[in-house]
Design a protein around this motif. Sequence first.
Motif, PDB file in Angstrom:
ATOM      1  N   ARG A 134       8.043   5.312  -5.621  1.00 37.07           N
ATOM      2  CA  ARG A 134       6.534   5.295  -5.534  1.00 37.07           C
ATOM      3  C   ARG A 134       5.627   5.080  -6.718  1.00 37.07           C
ATOM      4  N   ASP A 135       5.916   5.571  -7.598  1.00 41.26           N
ATOM      5  CA  ASP A 135       4.946   5.282  -8.860  1.00 41.26           C
ATOM      6  C   ASP A 135       4.699   3.716  -9.117  1.00 41.26           C
ATOM      7  N   VAL A 141      -2.307  -1.185  -7.491  1.00 43.15           N
ATOM      8  CA  VAL A 141      -3.526  -1.068  -8.361  1.00 43.15           C
ATOM      9  C   VAL A 141      -3.825  -2.238  -9.010  1.00 43.15           C
ATOM     10  N   HIS A 190       1.070  -1.310  -0.152  1.00 43.33           N
ATOM     11  CA  HIS A 190      -0.030  -0.133  -0.044  1.00 43.33           C
ATOM     12  C   HIS A 190       0.931   1.408   0.002  1.00 43.33           C
ATOM     13  N   PRO A 191       0.749   2.140  -0.783  1.00 40.00           N
ATOM     14  CA  PRO A 191       1.492   3.311  -1.102  1.00 40.00           C
ATOM     15  C   PRO A 191       1.582   4.114   0.343  1.00 40.00           C
ATOM     16  N   ASP A 192       0.538   4.170   1.176  1.00 38.68           N
ATOM     17  CA  ASP A 192       0.602   4.995   2.441  1.00 38.68           C
ATOM     18  C   ASP A 192       1.481   4.474   3.335  1.00 38.68           C
ATOM     19  N   THR A 227       2.642   2.153  -6.446  1.00 36.37           N
ATOM     20  CA  THR A 227       1.194   2.649  -6.560  1.00 36.37           C
ATOM     21  C   THR A 227       0.700   1.587  -7.730  1.00 36.37           C
TER      22      THR A 227
END
Length: 155
Positions: A60-61, A68, A47-49, A64
Amino acid sequence: MSQSNAESISQPNSSSELSHYEVLQVAPNANFDEIRKSYQSLALRLHPDKMPNSKGSFDRDSVTIDFVRIDEAWKVLRDVDSRRVYDAELMQRTFREEYFVNENLTGNDFQLHEGKDYRYHVCRCGGLYVLPEGLTSGDKCYLSCDECSLVVEMA
């Protein structure tokens, strides 16, 4: 999960993309609980968070995108009907050679599933042959039963 496993989700698998099963790191015959546990574990890790704020060890990209893809795979595989359609489409993409054909069918041999957007034909074992989405009436394809090893040709 190591960084290399996390990166493998966004990497294409040779000439094609990873299947939803590969994304969730489960076998195609995995049951619902196995798929759910793998999804939850991967979602928590990727999870990015939940990722550190420093730019040093990850992109980070990419994380993400991986998250997804994990979420998309879960949305398909958690539902029995959408998984059945996905499995039929996956099987159709993976047929590369001639198979023993048990029966020759036409589009008229398939029934529309009530309340769903797919067409099916009942196998003699009670399983289903499911037509992949987007198949036109003139297309020739091979369909495998979702319960046994029988294959039919649809022309």
